[in-house]
Design an enzyme around this catalytic site. Structure first.
Site, PDB file in Angstrom:
ATOM      1  CG  ASP A  97      -0.206  -0.239   2.532  1.00  0.00           C
ATOM      2  OD1 ASP A  97       1.034  -0.349   2.512  1.00  0.00           O
ATOM      3  OD2 ASP A  97      -0.864  -0.342   3.590  1.00  0.00           O
ATOM      4  CG  HIS A  98       3.163   2.477   3.228  1.00  0.00           C
ATOM      5  ND1 HIS A  98       2.187   1.636   3.692  1.00  0.00           N
ATOM      6  CD2 HIS A  98       3.384   3.373   4.224  1.00  0.00           C
ATOM      7  CE1 HIS A  98       1.835   2.001   4.923  1.00  0.00           C
ATOM      8  NE2 HIS A  98       2.550   3.058   5.261  1.00  0.00           N
ATOM      9  CG  ASP A 162       1.561   1.390   9.464  1.00  0.00           C
ATOM     10  OD1 ASP A 162       2.124   1.723   8.415  1.00  0.00           O
ATOM     11  OD2 ASP A 162       0.776   2.142  10.081  1.00  0.00           O
ATOM     12  NE  ARG A 450       2.005   9.442  12.624  1.00  0.00           N
ATOM     13  CZ  ARG A 450       2.330   8.190  12.789  1.00  0.00           C
ATOM     14  NH1 ARG A 450       2.910   7.528  11.805  1.00  0.00           N
ATOM     15  NH2 ARG A 450       2.105   7.592  13.921  1.00  0.00           N
ATOM     16  CB  SER A 636       6.513   6.186  11.279  1.00  0.00           C
ATOM     17  OG  SER A 636       7.089   5.018  10.787  1.00  0.00           O
ATOM     18  NE  ARG A 638       8.677   6.258   8.684  1.00  0.00           N
ATOM     19  CZ  ARG A 638       8.224   7.441   8.263  1.00  0.00           C
ATOM     20  NH1 ARG A 638       9.047   8.423   7.997  1.00  0.00           N
ATOM     21  NH2 ARG A 638       6.945   7.642   8.066  1.00  0.00           N
TER      22      ARG A 638
END
Ligand code: MIC
Ligand code: SF4
Length: 747
Positions: A97-98, A162, A450, A636, A638
């Site tokens: 999706d990203h 995520d 965000r 995030s 990440r």
């Protein structure tokens, strides 16, 4: 072998295990339990012996599922591959999706992404096939929406790579965002370790009406609790108002609990969840949840006397809730809509809206889009269209196809709305904004979650504000931020003024059912052991990992200070996304973005040369230190924000406070996350300092360390540092990373 779906057999087995474990803990504690506690205790690895002190101990938990999205799954799977384990131990899915960039609209953008990201998608597809992971193709939807539609269930526990994984809390699941290394633990069959959370109770009373929507509940709460108010806490919603909100509306609220830094947010099972499960072909799960009512809701005593069971209780009256707008630059700068016009003047925000965006994983439910449609139809009946670009991101193919069939999408398009791919797109900087001249200060409004600087379009000059989809739709018509949809007038196509009326309550579920997405999912092979995962040696997108070196047993002596960050330093500052997303599987290449968004306390500016300086230190065999402020690493999940520093030689990060996921990512990768015992010592760190971290041989849980700052002027300061490492995490530090420890154990 387990099914990948949350099948009735699987869920019923989970409820049985939960009941057993809850009974053990109930006996130990001898008091009523909150819903959060039931789910946590029901998933304990060691219910009889676990140390349960909230806010203090670490819990070892056995989540039921794992979900990963493409931008984080690459690193997670590269790490999993290092661990040398044949297949994942719990049901797991990957969602593409990203990586789809918004440029010309859904079809062309998805086709281009398939082409440009072929190598990465192939890697994810083959790795999923090999390790027995369900694979959701590009275009099928955004991870959290797809999980809500297919995998979430009341009382379950899930982790996802995520930060908005808590979206599944809308369906009563304890779903938490983690770094890839945490996901690797669970996929490899080890427990998930998390700080035992405090629990904040949010009592909802009254009923939403008029313009107010579920989004406004969480926007208001962001203002009350702030971006660090939920750190190491779970937000548990309860009260009569909770039951009045749709399941997808609860999803929106739980999703944005991430903006408070919360571990997750949960809602008790109720009729709206029951309906949603049935509408998404999971009637058996609805029945099971209803049969286990004691597991999927708090004990009645909790609701009767919440102050006794929650660390804090916040009450929100939905009946008097005014729509809110948050931003710019932080989700906790919240204002009721009636206060926005004055703020535009006072803060000199550009009044003209450059683009209005709705949808994303947070707000693209059937109800959301139907309310938006109500607003745009009012404009249409007055011969009016959107006056600024109006972009729509459906959360999944299922929702897109359904709103296309039922006509909402056509209505939105008829006033100028442009439909983007079912993907993250502009929410994560995957947005090619050709119309914007670089460096132009401008205002955008979104229904996303965000709004950190540079997040949406890479430009720090863009001010992003967040509101509910229906309010954003009204802004798209007015084109001005100072417009108050509740009372100001618009001008119709006939030149006559008119005011909007509040959108009518919309159905939470489509009367003719959802259109199923039959193409989006790829099941893995039953036996993937023969499947090989190719990573080309000269690839620019993917790189096999080399284990980080173990600690050499010595103190860190006179390490250079690479950066003293000032103010907000989110993961979007540490490892920016947008164009850098293409290197999420290549540690060396992505490290060229490291800390380039962070603001130096000495210059007041971001420094694009930081990665080069770090590489120079690395080439000289020097390690280095970063100093930061409050809530460092907010945002995030990440783990690149921890892996790039580790890769380029970071030894320790010393800050006033950390965000949960980032602190744990640093630990996993073998970097010491330290906090100033005295927050004012932040000011003692000066430009050009050499920093020693002393006493490492005695590093122990609960202990302190000393740092010596040697200043350029010859002076020194000694300060005390704290850490939250437990014995196991200290072992990760010593081994060089958590993965190095797992590798040892799985052989
Ligand atoms: C986000 O919303 O910031 C992201 C992009 O979804 C991240 C994950 C990532 O950086 O890949 C998140 O929320 O964890
Ligand atoms: Fe994607 Fe945005 Fe949701 Fe993150 S918050 S998963 S980038 S849509």
């Amino acid at each position: 072998m387990h099914a990948i779906e949350s099948s009735p057999e699987f869920v019923s087995q989970i409820y049985k295990h939960m009941a057993d474990r809850i009974a053990i803990v109930r006996k130990r504690l001898g008091r009523p339990l909150t819903l959060t506690e039931k789910i946590l205790f029901g998933h304990l690895d060691n219910p009889a012996t676990a140390d349960l002190r909230a806010g203090e101990s670490y819990l070892q938990l056995r989540p039921d599922r794992v979900a990963m999205q493409d931008a984080t799954a690459q690193m997670a799977l590269l790490q999993f591959a290092q661990a040398d384990i044949p297949r994942v131990a719990v049901p797991t899915t990957v969602h593409c999706d990203h990586l789809i960039q918004a440029r010309e609209g859904a079809e062309k953008d998805t086709a281009r992404a398939l082409d440009e990201n072929r190598e990465v998608y192939e890697f994810l597809r083959t790795a999923s096939n090999r390790y027995r992971i369900g694979f959701w193709k590009p275009g099928a939807g955004i991870i959290h929406q797809v999980v809500l539609e297919h995998y979430a269930f009341p009382g379950g526990m899930m982790i996802g790579t995520d930060s908005h994984t808590p979206n599944a809390g809308g369906l009563g699941m304890f779903a938490s965002g983690v770094g890839g290394a945490d996901a690797v633990d669970v996929m490899a069959g080890f427990p998930w370790e998390v700080k035992s959370p405090r629990i904040i109770g949010v009592k909802l009373i009254g009923k939403l009406s008029g313009w107010a929507s579920p989004k406004d509940v969480i926007l208001l709460l962001c203002g009350i609790l702030t971006v660090k108010g939920g750190t190491n806490a779970v937000i548990e919603y309860f009260g009569p108002g909770a039951a009045s909100i749709s399941c997808t509306g609860k999803g929106t609220i739980a999703n944005m609990g991430a903006e408070l830094g919360a571990t997750t947010s949960v809602f008790p099972f109720d009729a709206s969840m029951n309906r949603y499960l049935r509408a998404t072909d999971r009637a058996a799960l609805a029945d099971l949840a209803a049969q286990h009512a004691d597991i999927v809701a708090a004990d009645p005593e909790v609701e009767r006397d919440p102050e006794k069971y929650f660390d804090r209780v916040v009450t929100i009256d939905l009946s008097t809730l005014e729509p809110h707008l948050v931003g710019p630059h932080t989700p906790d700068l919240a204002r009721p809509i009636s206060a926005v016009a004055a703020a535009v003047v006072k803060e000199s925000y550009p009044d003209l809206i450059s683009v209005a965006l709705i949808g994303s994983c947070t707000n693209s439910s059937y109800e959301d889009i139907s309310r938006v449609t109500d607003v745009v139809q009012q404009a249409k009946s007055h011969g009016m269209k959107a006056t600024v670009p109006f972009l729509v991101t459906p959360g999944s193919e299922q929702i897109r196809a359904t709103i296309a069939r039922d006509g909402q999408l056509g209505e939105i398009q008829s006033v100028g709305g442009q439909v983007l791919a079912n993907a993250c797109g502009p929410c994560i900087g995957q947005w090619k904004r050709d119309e914007l001249k670089p460096g132009t200060k401008n205002t955008i409004v979104t229904s996303f979650n965000r709004n950190f600087p540079a997040r949406n379009d890479g430009s720090r000059e863009t001010l992003a504000f967040i509101a509910s989809p229906e309010i954003v739709a009204a802004y798209a018509l007015a084109g001005r931020l100072s417009f108050n949809p509740l009372k100001d007038t618009l001008q119709g196509g006939d030149g006559k003024p008119f005011t909007l009326t509040a959108p009518k309550p919309a159905p939470d579920l489509p009367a003719s059912g959802f259109v199923r997405d039959v193409d989006g999912y790829l099941a893995p092979a039953a036996d993937g052991s023969k499947i090989t995962i190719e990573v080309a040696k000269d690839s620019k997108r993917l790189q096999l990992l080399t284990p980080f070196a173990a600690w050499d047993g010595k103190d860190f002596v006179e390490l250079p200070l690479l950066l003293k960050a000032k103010g907000k330093c989110t993961t979007d500052h540490i490892s920016p996304a947008g164009p850098w997303l293409r290197f999420r599987g290549h540690l060396d290449n992505i490290s060229d973005n490291m800390l380039t968004g962070a603001i130096s306390a000495f210059t007041g500016e971001a420094n694009p040369a930081i990665p080069k300086t770090a590489r120079d230190y690395k080439a000289k065999g020097l390690r280095w230190v970063v100093v930061g402020d409050e809530n460092y690493g907010e945002g995030s999940s990440r783990e690149h924000a921890a892996m790039s520093p580790r890769f380029l030689g970071c030894a320790a990060v010393i800050v006033r406070s950390f965000a949960r996921i980032h602190e744990s990512n640093l630990k996993k990768q073998g970097i010491l996350p330290l906090t100033f015992a005295n927050p004012a010592d932040y000011d003692k760190v000066l430009e050009g300092d050499r920093i020693s971290v002393l006493g490492l041989a005695k590093l122990a849980p609960g202990g302190e360390l000393t740092a010596e700052l040697r200043h350029n002027n010859g002076g020194t300061d000694r300060i005390t540092l704290r850490h939250t490492l437990n014995a196991e995490q200290i072992a990760w530090f010593k081994a060089g990373s958590a993965l190095n420890v797992i590798k040892g154990q799985s052989r």
